[in-house]
Motif scaffolding. Structure first.
Motif, mmCIF file in Angstrom:
data_model
loop_
_atom_site.group_PDB
_atom_site.id
_atom_site.type_symbol
_atom_site.label_atom_id
_atom_site.label_comp_id
_atom_site.label_asym_id
_atom_site.label_seq_id
_atom_site.Cartn_x
_atom_site.Cartn_y
_atom_site.Cartn_z
ATOM 1 N N TRP A 460 3.693 9.861 -3.260
ATOM 2 C CA TRP A 460 3.369 8.459 -3.542
ATOM 3 C C TRP A 460 4.512 7.727 -4.236
ATOM 4 N N GLU A 464 4.940 3.750 -4.099
ATOM 5 C CA GLU A 464 4.834 2.922 -5.299
ATOM 6 C C GLU A 464 6.104 2.104 -5.524
ATOM 7 N N TYR A 467 6.021 -0.795 -3.205
ATOM 8 C CA TYR A 467 5.067 -1.777 -3.725
ATOM 9 C C TYR A 467 5.707 -2.589 -4.851
ATOM 10 N N GLU A 468 6.369 -1.887 -5.786
ATOM 11 C CA GLU A 468 6.985 -2.583 -6.923
ATOM 12 C C GLU A 468 8.076 -3.549 -6.470
ATOM 13 N N GLY A 472 4.313 -5.968 -5.894
ATOM 14 C CA GLY A 472 4.225 -5.821 -7.343
ATOM 15 C C GLY A 472 4.845 -6.997 -8.067
ATOM 16 N N ILE A 543 -0.294 -1.069 0.777
ATOM 17 C CA ILE A 543 -0.234 -0.153 -0.359
ATOM 18 C C ILE A 543 -1.039 -0.710 -1.528
ATOM 19 N N ASP A 544 -1.019 -2.014 -1.686
ATOM 20 C CA ASP A 544 -1.812 -2.662 -2.736
ATOM 21 C C ASP A 544 -3.296 -2.334 -2.569
ATOM 22 N N LEU A 546 -4.485 0.293 -1.012
ATOM 23 C CA LEU A 546 -4.652 1.718 -1.314
ATOM 24 C C LEU A 546 -4.757 1.954 -2.815
ATOM 25 N N LEU A 547 -3.924 1.251 -3.574
ATOM 26 C CA LEU A 547 -3.960 1.400 -5.025
ATOM 27 C C LEU A 547 -5.288 0.905 -5.585
ATOM 28 N N GLN A 548 -5.804 -0.164 -5.002
ATOM 29 C CA GLN A 548 -7.105 -0.688 -5.456
ATOM 30 C C GLN A 548 -8.235 0.301 -5.172
ATOM 31 N N SER A 549 -8.104 1.057 -4.097
ATOM 32 C CA SER A 549 -9.170 1.997 -3.732
ATOM 33 C C SER A 549 -9.152 3.243 -4.599
ATOM 34 N N GLY A 550 -8.086 3.433 -5.393
ATOM 35 C CA GLY A 550 -8.013 4.580 -6.285
ATOM 36 C C GLY A 550 -7.473 5.831 -5.637
#
Length: 551
Positions: A460, A464, A467-468, A472, A543-544, A546-550
């Protein structure tokens, strides 16, 4: 009192009176005697009443006189006794006609007979009879308690209550392993509204239900465990009219029935735990010896030689914040049982059932592939699969309106190893489907698109970092400036990069859209007009999610 009108006509003052209409209703039983002193006395009647009246309160109201017998009949009264030669010379013809039409006894009280001549003997009879009834009831409760403590089981208890009630008794059950007892009679199941009424009342109530396709009066007593309805005991009016004693018999018997239900439920919980542990290993792919697994499956009446479609069902309670512990553990356990029973019922077919288990708060269903209409092994997205999932979700939502349900569907894989693949995909469909759709619904793994690849990535760190470098920066800017660049970018891509359509959707001017896109390019160093850089932004949005889904 429990005395019929026919027998009452031989007692006290009534022995000097005569029945002038409604002779076919003399079998009705009298529990109460009431005097009509005011026009609206009917609203206070309890049922099984003998109403004494001179008709004085309504003598000048033809409409009230015309409706009197029908109203008494509707509230379950037993007879009407009218004193003549006082305020009316004779009983109005409309009362006689209605009595004959409804088989409702009409009695003429002679002028020399007082109300006390009628009421006092009936009251004495009631007091004497109550002592006899009390002794009989105590003997019955002792008998039925001995049956329960002696392990005679539910059929023996039902038969004992039937003898005492002198009416047919049936037992309804929400538990598949405990067959309902209906004495070979066709009984309509309780409707959702009736079940809800029983849960609210928490006691025996009168109802009208279908028995052998005929609407029949009955008394229904709920079998409640921890406020959950697990069944009902129903007394049907098949031989005689109900009396107050019937309610007492049912209410005193039901706790003993509930103990028998609790035994069955406890045994089912233990068996379910064994099934869950065994099937978890299969779903996780921990199968070393397929032959041994299939043999063990037969112990649970499962045919693991067959091919199955995997469904995963999640439920959430919007009233409970995420991460907040459920202190009502007992109630949660009861609700889990009810959920499992409902899922078993939904996926039942012919004489068999689907395989149902619980795995990490998900209810997992293995449904025989050959039972799904319009499916074959070359197309895993036949409409039959989605229709079955949608139907299950709809029925669960109706039964448990306080919960929200999602259904994840994996692609079809044949054989024992296919269960592991189908389960993984069904879980992914649940996890990724919620942030994708923004609502609870049925999600097939194939609908995830690019997320099927992103969800499989192990490292990941690079995701990540991407995303950043993209979204991000927009999230950080929106937070600090109360802006909406992320929303703007999502809508821009959703509208095929059309400035005009996106501006209309967001209710802003086209020039505002241009400014926002310029700001996005400035912050991310990615041009929305360059295909490669636009792809980076789109991947950042994925990806955002995916991050929200945990994940």
């Amino acid at each position: 009192m429990g005395v019929t009108v026919k027998d009452a006509m031989r007692i006290g003052g009534l022995a000097h009176c005569r029945v002038v209409a409604g002779e076919k209703g003399l079998h009705r039983t009298i529990d109460y005697t009431t005097v009509m002193e005011v026009p609206d006395v009917i609203r206070w009647l309890k049922g099984h009443d003998l109403l004494l009246t001179s008709l004085y309160p309504i003598k000048d109201d033809p409409v009230a006189i015309g409706c009197l017998v029908q109203q008494l009949h509707d509230v379950g009264s037993s007879a009407l006794a009218v004193k003549t030669r006082r305020y009316v010379e004779q009983i109005p013809q409309i009362i006689l006609d209605e009595g004959n039409r409804l088989n409702f006894p009409i009695i003429e009280i002679k002028d020399e007979v007082s109300y006390l001549d009628i009421m006092t003997p009936l009251m004495e009879l009631s007091l004497n009879k109550s002592d006899v009834d009390k002794e009989q009831m105590e003997k019955f409760f002792q008998w039925i308690t001995e049956l329960a403590m002696g392990g005679k089981g539910i059929p023996a208890l039902v038969e004992a209550v039937q003898q005492m009630a002198e009416n047919m008794i049936t037992l309804g059950s929400e538990i598949p392993s405990l067959e309902s007892i209906s004495w070979n009679r066709k009984v309509s199941p309780l409707t959702w509204a009736q079940k809800n009424e029983l849960k609210i009342a928490k006691r025996s109530i009168r109802m009208e239900r279908l028995l052998n396709q005929r609407s029949t009066p009955c008394i229904v007593t709920p079998l409640l465990l921890n406020d959950e309805l697990y069944g009902d005991v129903t007394c049907w009016q098949t031989k005689r009219e109900f009396v107050e004693q019937d309610f007492l018999v049912l209410d005193r018997t039901v706790p003993l029935m509930a103990l028998e239900f609790l035994k069955v439920i406890t045994r089912a919980d233990v068996e379910q735990s064994y099934r869950d542990d065994f099937l978890s290993e299969v779903l996780l792919g921990n199968v070393k010896d397929p032959v041994e697994v299939m043999d063990k499956g037969r112990m649970f009446n499962w045919d693991l030689d067959k091919d199955y479609q995997v469904f995963a069902i999640s439920c959430t309670d919007p009233s409970k914040p995420l991460g907040k512990p459920d202190h009502e553990a007992l109630r949660a356990q009861e609700r889990k049982r009810k959920l499992l029973l409902k899922v078993y019922d939904i996926f039942r077919f012919d004489a068999h059932q689907a395989i149902v288990t619980i795995r990490k708060e998900l209810i997992v269903v293995l449904y025989p592939w050959d039972r799904i209409p319009g499916t074959d092994k070359t197309d895993a997205r036949k409409p039959g699969v989605m229709e079955l999932a949608a139907s299950a979700r709809r029925q669960l939502s109706q039964e448990f309106s306080e919960l929200q349900f999602s259904v994840g569907i994996g692609r079809f894989y044949p054989g024992l190893t296919g269960l592991h693949e189908g389960y993984k995909e069904a879980v992914k469909a649940i996890q990724l489907g919620k942030p994708l759709s923004g609502e609870t619904r049925c999600v097939h793994y194939e609908e995830l698109g690019i997320f099927r690849i992103l969800g499989q990535m192990k490292d990941w760190r690079e995701m990540e970092k991407l995303y950043e470098e993209t979204i991000g920066k927009l999230v950080e800017y929106d937070w600090g400036h109360n802006a909406s660049l992320v929303v703007t970018l999502k809508e821009y891509f959703a509208n095929n990069c059309s400035l005009a359509d996106t501006a209309e959707k967001l209710f802003v001017h086209v020039n505002t859209m241009k400014y926002r896109l310029q700001k996005i390019e400035q912050l991310t160093d990615c041009s929305v007009h360059d295909a490669e850089q636009r792809l980076l932004l789109q991947m950042g949005l994925k990806i955002d999610l995916l991050l929200q889904s945990g994940l």
